[in-house]
Design an enzyme around this catalytic site. Structure first.
Site, PDB file in Angstrom:
ATOM      1  N   LYS A 267       3.178  12.053  -3.379  1.00 35.73           N
ATOM      2  CA  LYS A 267       1.998  11.375  -4.664  1.00 35.73           C
ATOM      3  C   LYS A 267       0.850  11.618  -5.126  1.00 35.73           C
ATOM      4  CE  LYS A 267      -1.974   7.790  -3.723  1.00 35.73           C
ATOM      5  NZ  LYS A 267      -1.661   6.068  -2.504  1.00 35.73           N
TER       6      LYS A 267
ATOM      7  N   GLU B  84      -7.149   0.729  -4.144  1.00 38.05           N
ATOM      8  CA  GLU B  84      -7.423   0.321  -2.582  1.00 38.05           C
ATOM      9  C   GLU B  84      -8.469   0.232  -1.805  1.00 38.05           C
ATOM     10  OE1 GLU B  84      -5.781   3.997  -1.804  1.00 38.05           O
ATOM     11  OE2 GLU B  84      -3.624   3.739  -2.955  1.00 38.05           O
TER      12      GLU B  84
ATOM     13  N   ASP C   2       0.581  -0.787   0.480  1.00 40.77           N
ATOM     14  CA  ASP C   2      -0.231  -0.046   0.176  1.00 40.77           C
ATOM     15  C   ASP C   2       0.997   0.924   0.449  1.00 40.77           C
ATOM     16  OD1 ASP C   2      -1.082   2.593   0.501  1.00 40.77           O
ATOM     17  OD2 ASP C   2      -2.491   1.075   2.224  1.00 40.77           O
TER      18      ASP C   2
ATOM     19  N   ASP D   4     -12.314   4.875   1.820  1.00 40.42           N
ATOM     20  CA  ASP D   4     -11.383   5.236   1.814  1.00 40.42           C
ATOM     21  C   ASP D   4     -10.853   7.109   1.882  1.00 40.42           C
ATOM     22  OD1 ASP D   4      -8.194   4.962   1.467  1.00 40.42           O
ATOM     23  OD2 ASP D   4      -8.897   3.258  -0.377  1.00 40.42           O
TER      24      ASP D   4
END
Ligand code: AMP
Length: 587
Positions: A70, A147, A8, A170
């Protein structure tokens, strides 16, 4: 055969898991923690720090650190660090490399492949950038999965017999995804997904920082430019306060001075849960859109949702839990750790790919999260207006999928066409994201209306391939989607690999000690001047012992330093101690 590894790669923290002995298991890093902060730092001597010590360095030396990169995956943005420019995939590759090293140390075997998760809403550029980061870290990507899908796989792994509709919400450090899915006796079908790729826990912290700065009569952007050390330290304080509001009705935020130090004279402001909720209302409101969209797309009423799973550290915030509870009139399921569920699911996916017997009864189907299509010119009377979007693959179509559509030339003797490829939901391409273009040449001369075929293939990794064909000649053209940050030539990849290879890393065996020194360096500036001397003495002795190579001297100096810290009333929570504590909580 190697291990089944799942990673992850998060905005704030990254985790690695392995599937072995019939189940997924998290891998601890060199510090004994399963969470590796996605932060990279560079020391004065040019050696690189990754993870926890880099996060510590960020508090005192923000200019020597990079984080939240990211957010820049799939863009051409360069991040300056230690006098050099890095792309987001290059920095991400350092995180992946660190996880790979930890996994190899834990498993005592080389790790060369992994399943890597990305936010469902990551576009083609961002997915390719993730693949590139893995390549630069020496990892082959077995599959890229979304994810929330990974989170659902963890759920499905533990609830094999269930027949249920689930919603996974999420909210990570920087991205927000919501996914609706159906579980049917081991089968897992994604129904619909939506999200925002620039909304996460970091925004809530930044909002709190901005609110506090405003109370001090300062603007965020100006303060960041003029007093970066103050802002970096205040960020740390706000992050701590945000987490404290989980259990406490209020929290105190100490205001650092312009050098980023918090000494005894530091003033503090009180933030209550209500004030934080007010400050973050606009951010919470942004959760509504994607949740409504998945329900509409999936034609599901909130009352039909059996289980609600919250994923990502930011879903711990009471403002988020309260909002979700009220908006969906449902109670979130508390049995999964929101930080860990995605990495565990990625390991389950790795096991599925390698036909591990322990998951032989599980099947999973995913969807394409957004609409993909091309630019089209529309005819209005006798004139043509370009700029319209013609969808080829509609959002939430089950993947892998391959679809084709016939288009035609618009001018007499038009021998060439440029197919502009877009992703998005808007009617006009200017409001969508351009993924690239494909040039089609050699169309036979003739009047307008000569046909050509465009085929889109969206694979299980969420990567798009575009193909065009001229039916009359049978000539085919394949995607070279340009404008891609990650579409590097083999030569460019080799150069990036060389650049990464040349980096000097702080020695892995010593990194825990460096973490302690960085922590102490920060504390030195915060204690009263008359106590400073004893702490400085203990740090000096510890640093000398570190470089002496004398084990006994080192142990004595380390305990001496910890004793001095404790005598000053300063708790050094080593990550190992935290990991032990977590274990105790679980058992
Ligand atoms: P992730 O990318 O999933 O690791 O998400 C990390 C985000 O979760 C960061 O923005 C953290 O600030 C946030 N987070 C983690 N733990 C908590 C907590 N206890 N309370 C509030 N936010 C948290």
């Amino acid at each position: 055969m190697g291990f089944d590894i799942g990673i992850d790669l998060g905005t704030t923290n990254s985790l690695c898991a392995v599937f072995r002995d019939g189940q997924p298991e998290l891998i601890p890093n060199v510090h004994g923690s399963v969470l590796t902060p996605s932060v990279v730092g560079v020391l004065d001597d040019g050696s690189m720090l990754v993870g926890l010590p880099a996060k510590e360095l960020r508090v005192t030396h923000p200019a020597q650190c990079a984080w939240c990169f990211k957010r820049w995956m799939g863009t051409n943005r360069k991040i300056r660090l230690g006098g050099r420019d890095y792309s987001a995939p290059e920095l991400s590759s350092l995180i992946l490399k660190s996880l790979k090293d930890d996994a190899e140390a834990f498993l005592k075997e080389a790790v060369t492949e992994a399943v890597i998760t990305v936010p469902a809403y990551f576009n083609d550029h961002q997915r390719k950038a993730t693949k590139l980061a893995a390549e630069l870290a020496g990892l082959k990507v077995r599959r890229i999965i979304n994810e929330p899908t990974a989170a659902a796989l963890t759920y499905g792994f533990h609830e094999r017999e269930a027949v249920k509709k689930l919603m996974v919400i999420d909210l990570g450090g920087g991205t927000f995804d919501v996914t609706l899915m159906e579980i049917f006796e081991g089968g897992l079908e994604i129904i619909s997904t939506a999200g925002e790729s620039h909304l996460g826990g970091e925004d809530f912290t930044n909002r709190l920082v901005a609110t506090v700065l405003k109370q001090l009569g300062k603007e965020y952007e100006t303060a960041e430019l003029k007093t970066p050390l103050l802002v970096a330290r205040l960020h740390e304080e706000c992050e701590r306060a945000k987490r404290q509001l989980l259990d406490a009705p209020q929290s105190r935020i100490r205001i650092p001075n312009d050098d980023g130090e918090i000494n005894e004279k530091a003033v503090s402001v009180l933030v209550t849960r209500e004030a934080f909720a007010k400050a973050s209302k606009a951010l919470v409101d942004r959760l509504k859109g994607p949740i409504g969209k998945v329900l509409r797309d999936g034609q599901v009423d909130p009352t039909e949702i059996d289980d609600l799973i919250l994923v990502g550290g930011a879903t711990r915030m009471p403002v988020v839990v309260d909002f979700v509870r009220e908006f969906l009139s449902a109670e979130p399921l508390a049995k999964f750790n929101p930080d860990e569920v995605v990495a565990l699911g990625a390991a389950v996916q790795a096991a599925l790919i390698s036909d591990n017997a322990a998951v032989s009864d599980m099947v999973m189907t995913d969807v394409c999260p957004f609409t993909l299509g091309v630019e089209l010119a529309k005819e209005f009377g006798n004139y043509l207006e370009p700029g319209y979007f013609a969808p080829i693959i509609h959002r939430n179509t089950t993947i892998p999928v391959s679809k084709e559509q016939i288009f035609s030339t618009v001018a007499t003797n038009q021998l060439e066409v440029t197919i502009n490829v877009y992703q998005g939901e808007a009617r006009k391409v200017k409001d969508n994201l351009k993924l690239g273009e494909l040039s089609v040449k050699g169309i036979p001369p003739g009047p307008a209306g000569q046909p050509f075929l465009v085929r889109f293939t969206y694979d299980i990794n969420g990567l798009l391939e575009v193909e065009a064909c001229i039916p009359e000649t049978g000539r085919k053209f394949q995607t070279v989607l340009t404008n891609h940050a990650a579409d590097l030539t083999p030569k460019e990849i080799a150069a990036a690999l060389e650049k990464m290879r040349k980096l000097k890393f702080y020695p892995r065996d010593d990194v825990k000690n460096k973490q302690l020194v960085l922590f102490c360096d920060r504390v030195v500036g915060e204690i009263s001047p008359h106590l400073r001397e004893s702490l400085e003495g203990a740090i000096d002795a510890f640093e000398r012992a570190m470089s002496s190579g004398d084990r006994e001297m080192f142990e004595v100096a380390r305990s001496g330093l910890l004793i001095v810290l404790s005598s000053l009333g300063i708790e050094y929570e080593s990550p190992e101690a935290e990991a032990d504590q977590d274990d105790n909580e679980l058992s």
